[in-house]
Design a protein around this motif. Structure first.
Motif, mmCIF file in Angstrom:
data_model
loop_
_atom_site.group_PDB
_atom_site.id
_atom_site.type_symbol
_atom_site.label_atom_id
_atom_site.label_comp_id
_atom_site.label_asym_id
_atom_site.label_seq_id
_atom_site.Cartn_x
_atom_site.Cartn_y
_atom_site.Cartn_z
ATOM 1 N N ALA B 75 19.711 53.422 44.477
ATOM 2 C CA ALA B 75 19.551 52.801 45.370
ATOM 3 C C ALA B 75 18.597 53.540 45.000
ATOM 4 O O ALA B 75 17.256 52.954 45.498
ATOM 5 C CB ALA B 75 19.767 52.814 46.550
ATOM 6 N N ILE B 76 18.310 54.776 45.256
ATOM 7 C CA ILE B 76 16.526 55.800 45.881
ATOM 8 C C ILE B 76 15.588 55.721 43.996
ATOM 9 O O ILE B 76 15.194 56.104 43.810
ATOM 10 C CB ILE B 76 17.010 57.478 46.000
ATOM 11 N N LEU B 77 16.771 55.129 42.746
ATOM 12 C CA LEU B 77 16.760 55.524 41.665
ATOM 13 C C LEU B 77 15.723 54.521 40.933
ATOM 14 O O LEU B 77 14.993 54.543 40.194
ATOM 15 C CB LEU B 77 17.344 56.446 40.836
ATOM 16 N N PHE B 78 16.657 53.642 41.449
ATOM 17 C CA PHE B 78 15.925 51.578 40.334
ATOM 18 C C PHE B 78 15.833 50.986 41.843
ATOM 19 O O PHE B 78 15.772 49.825 40.888
ATOM 20 C CB PHE B 78 17.484 51.666 39.936
ATOM 21 N N CYS B 129 11.469 58.451 55.090
ATOM 22 C CA CYS B 129 10.954 59.654 54.277
ATOM 23 C C CYS B 129 9.181 58.544 54.538
ATOM 24 O O CYS B 129 8.169 59.150 54.042
ATOM 25 C CB CYS B 129 11.257 58.806 52.867
ATOM 26 N N GLY B 130 8.929 57.139 54.811
ATOM 27 C CA GLY B 130 8.055 56.659 54.847
ATOM 28 C C GLY B 130 7.155 57.052 53.628
ATOM 29 O O GLY B 130 7.918 56.936 52.970
ATOM 30 N N ILE B 208 20.292 65.763 44.070
ATOM 31 C CA ILE B 208 19.868 65.408 42.408
ATOM 32 C C ILE B 208 18.112 64.588 42.607
ATOM 33 O O ILE B 208 17.228 64.533 41.665
ATOM 34 C CB ILE B 208 20.739 64.534 42.045
ATOM 35 N N VAL B 209 17.867 63.714 43.964
ATOM 36 C CA VAL B 209 17.072 63.841 44.290
ATOM 37 C C VAL B 209 16.021 64.612 44.504
ATOM 38 O O VAL B 209 14.929 64.408 43.653
ATOM 39 C CB VAL B 209 16.843 62.801 45.430
ATOM 40 N N ILE B 220 10.884 57.670 40.255
ATOM 41 C CA ILE B 220 12.135 57.314 41.400
ATOM 42 C C ILE B 220 11.311 56.206 41.845
ATOM 43 O O ILE B 220 10.241 56.190 41.355
ATOM 44 C CB ILE B 220 11.985 58.290 42.328
ATOM 45 N N TYR B 221 12.335 55.334 41.716
ATOM 46 C CA TYR B 221 11.687 53.967 42.237
ATOM 47 C C TYR B 221 10.639 53.570 43.613
ATOM 48 O O TYR B 221 9.562 53.167 43.803
ATOM 49 C CB TYR B 221 12.991 53.068 42.052
ATOM 50 N N ALA B 222 11.438 54.595 44.723
ATOM 51 C CA ALA B 222 11.066 54.125 45.756
ATOM 52 C C ALA B 222 9.265 54.753 45.506
ATOM 53 O O ALA B 222 8.121 54.503 46.442
ATOM 54 C CB ALA B 222 11.197 55.548 46.562
ATOM 55 N N PHE B 223 8.728 55.898 44.400
ATOM 56 C CA PHE B 223 7.641 56.261 44.522
ATOM 57 C C PHE B 223 6.964 55.743 43.834
ATOM 58 O O PHE B 223 6.016 55.653 43.270
ATOM 59 C CB PHE B 223 7.912 57.679 43.772
#
Lengths: 308, 230
Positions: B75-78, B129-130, B208-209, B220-223
């Motif tokens: 979820a964090i990566l994609f 993270c905001g 890993i993150v 990273i998708y989130a960024f």
């Protein structure tokens, strides 16, 4: 002249990355996981691809197999009597005989999975703490019953007949379901199997994602195996856990990059073949009278199992 | 976490299958909007990556090793929508090929690990993270996203197990499916995930993150979607 040897093979590892003595490395657990999974995938691929037209079950239309599979899976899930479950196991064993598969190997795998998920998980239910009833075998005697919070522990703890019935029922359900799914996937090639699932109105786009994922998994598995072989060949002694974590995380990043490259290449290949955003999979062969007869027999068999 | 066949009654697995199908339909629509033409190879790649992540053992502090469910990481990566589809595909392949998770329980397993878990993980990650890109905060957010999403999914699985004796019992009152009631199933699932598996999931997700943040934060998708430097 420029060397073709990768830079990481030419640089010496810092000494603080190692711990312990030379000899056995701590790579075995990763290797076992990778080797185990890669091996299972390889066997599946070979079995399914070579299934082709080699046996009666393999020659059946995949749509027929998928319909029969879903129907029987539901029947297994609805049936509660042990007699019915044992009859289903017998029928599946006969079906395996007609599948041309290596029965010893497949049943070894089925028994292992059934033992883990059907027996070990359910085993505590055989005790009177979970399933009250007449104790067949006494295990511990506590003298008097104990109550704490919401729990009640009887004075005598043992295995009950009712509990054994529940464990046997769950074990047989797991055993039959796993047998049925292995019969299906080992006797049909994955792309044909996916196409057959269109009968349930699953969009072609989603089926294509499954098919691509399946192909990518083989490619990535080979990459993982090769990466670990390369790493292992460089390990002459134990390395520190911290370093090992860094290496494993680095391999995951490498896999991610490799996946991205695969994806870009696949997309480029799709574009060059005229892909314009819509996927339409080629249809499967039409059902024959033989397929309809098989479906009728399966329907009757399922009804018989439910009535038993 | 993978529910095998035989533990869930049709009253449970059929509705969960319906909810899962609905969630996947929404996810497909969202991903098609995000990556219009490339969605098929992109999702295929993400699904294969999810599958491989699930089999990847990693040494965790303390000397042992473990593998993650990977939903939080994916979820964090994609992103949460692609994670829903890719983890579902990985779970279906696992169930069919390895017998890991039941066929009738596919809807329930996908709902728990491919729908509920990535959404929770994504929410927790974004909450902690905001808009920050401070590496330490990202790693802490990743740990809690992995830890809490797994623990909550485990409790949800415990509830699904625990309601079986209540909703599916025979004429004699005995359970026809999972024999463990709520007071056994929930603590059993919650305790082991709170004290062990959740920590392993959190540590692996964070490790890993952290590595991705150090090497290729842009992956990273989130960024990729939002975020400012702190």
């Amino acid at each position: 002249m420029e060397s073709n040897i990768p830079a990481f093979l030419l640089t010496e590892e810092p000494r603080d990355r190692f711990s312990g003595d030379a000899g056995k490395t701590r790579f075995s657990f990763i290797e076992r996981t990778i080797a185990g999974t890669a091996n299972s995938l390889r066997i599946l691929y070979l079995q399914a691809e070579s299934a082709g037209n080699s046996s009666f079950i393999a020659r059946l239309n995949p749509v027929t197999k998928v319909l029969a599979f879903v129907y029987l899976i539901l029947v297994i899930s609805f049936v509660h009597s042990l007699k019915s479950q044992v009859s289903t196991s017998g029928f599946l064993a006969v079906a395996f005989l007609f599948s041309g598969l290596n029965m010893a190997r497949v049943y070894r795998q089925i028994l292992l999975i059934s033992f883990l998920f059907g027996f070990l998980l359910a085993a505590p239910a055989a005790l009177n703490v979970v399933t009250p009833g007449d104790i067949l075998v006494s295990i511990i005697s506590l003298g008097e019953p104990h109550d704490f919070w919401i729990y009640h522990v009887p004075a005598r703890i043992g295995i009950t007949l009712e509990g054994c019935n529940i464990v046997a029922r769950i074990f047989m359900r797991v055993f039959n379901s796993v047998s049925l799914s292995f019969l299906l996937v080992y006797s049909t090639s994955f792309p044909r199997l996916l196409k057959a699932f269109r009968i349930f109105f699953i969009p072609d786009t989603l089926l294509m994602v499954f098919w691509l994922a399946y192909k990518y998994i083989f490619i990535l598995c080979r990459t993982v195996e090769e990466t670990y072989l390369a790493l292992k060949s460089r390990m002459i002694r134990n390395i520190r856990n911290e370093t090992l974590r860094g290496i494993a995380a680095g391999r995951i990043l490498y896999l991610y990059e490799k996946s991205q490259i695969n994806y870009e290449q696949t997309y480029a290949a799709m574009i060059s073949r005229g892909y314009a955003g819509k996927i339409i999979l080629a249809g499967e062969n039409k059902m024959t009278v033989k397929d309809l007869l098989i479906l009728l027999c399966t329907a009757l068999l399922g009804a018989a199992i439910l009535i038993l | 976490m993978h529910i095998p066949d035989g533990y869930l009654s049709p009253q449970t697995y059929l509705p969960l299958f319906g909810v899962f199908i609905g969630a996947i339909a929404v996810a497909v629509k969202k991903v098609k909007k995000e990556v219009p033409a490339r969605n098929i190879p992109y999702l295929g790649m993400a699904a294969a990556f999810s599958f491989i992540i699930m089999m990847f053992n990693l040494p965790v502090p303390g000397g042992s090793s473990g593998h993650a469910v990977g939903s939080a990481l994916i979820a964090i990566l994609f992103g949460p929508w692609a994670a829903m589809i890719s983890v579902s595909v990985a779970l279906v392949i696992q169930a069919l090929i390895f017998g890991d998770g039941g066929i009738t329980a596919i809807g329930a397993n996908c709902f728990n690990m491919a729908v509920f878990m990535p959404l929770i993980a994504w929410f927790i990650f974004r909450l902690i993270c905001g808009k920050s890109r401070a590496p330490r905060r990202i790693v802490v957010a990743a740990f809690f996203a992995g830890y809490l999403s797994l623990v909550l999914s485990a409790i949800l699985t415990g509830v699904e197990f625990g309601i079986q004796p209540l909703i599916a019992s025979g004429a004699d009152g005995r359970a026809l499916y999972c024999p463990y009631d709520l007071k056994i199933a929930i603590p059993a699932m919650a305790v082991e995930h709170l004290l062990l598996f959740g920590i392993v999931e959190g540590v692996i997700t964070a490790l890993i993150v952290q590595y991705f943040v150090r090497q290729h934060q842009i992956m990273i998708y989130a960024f990729r979607t939002t975020g400012t430097d702190e």
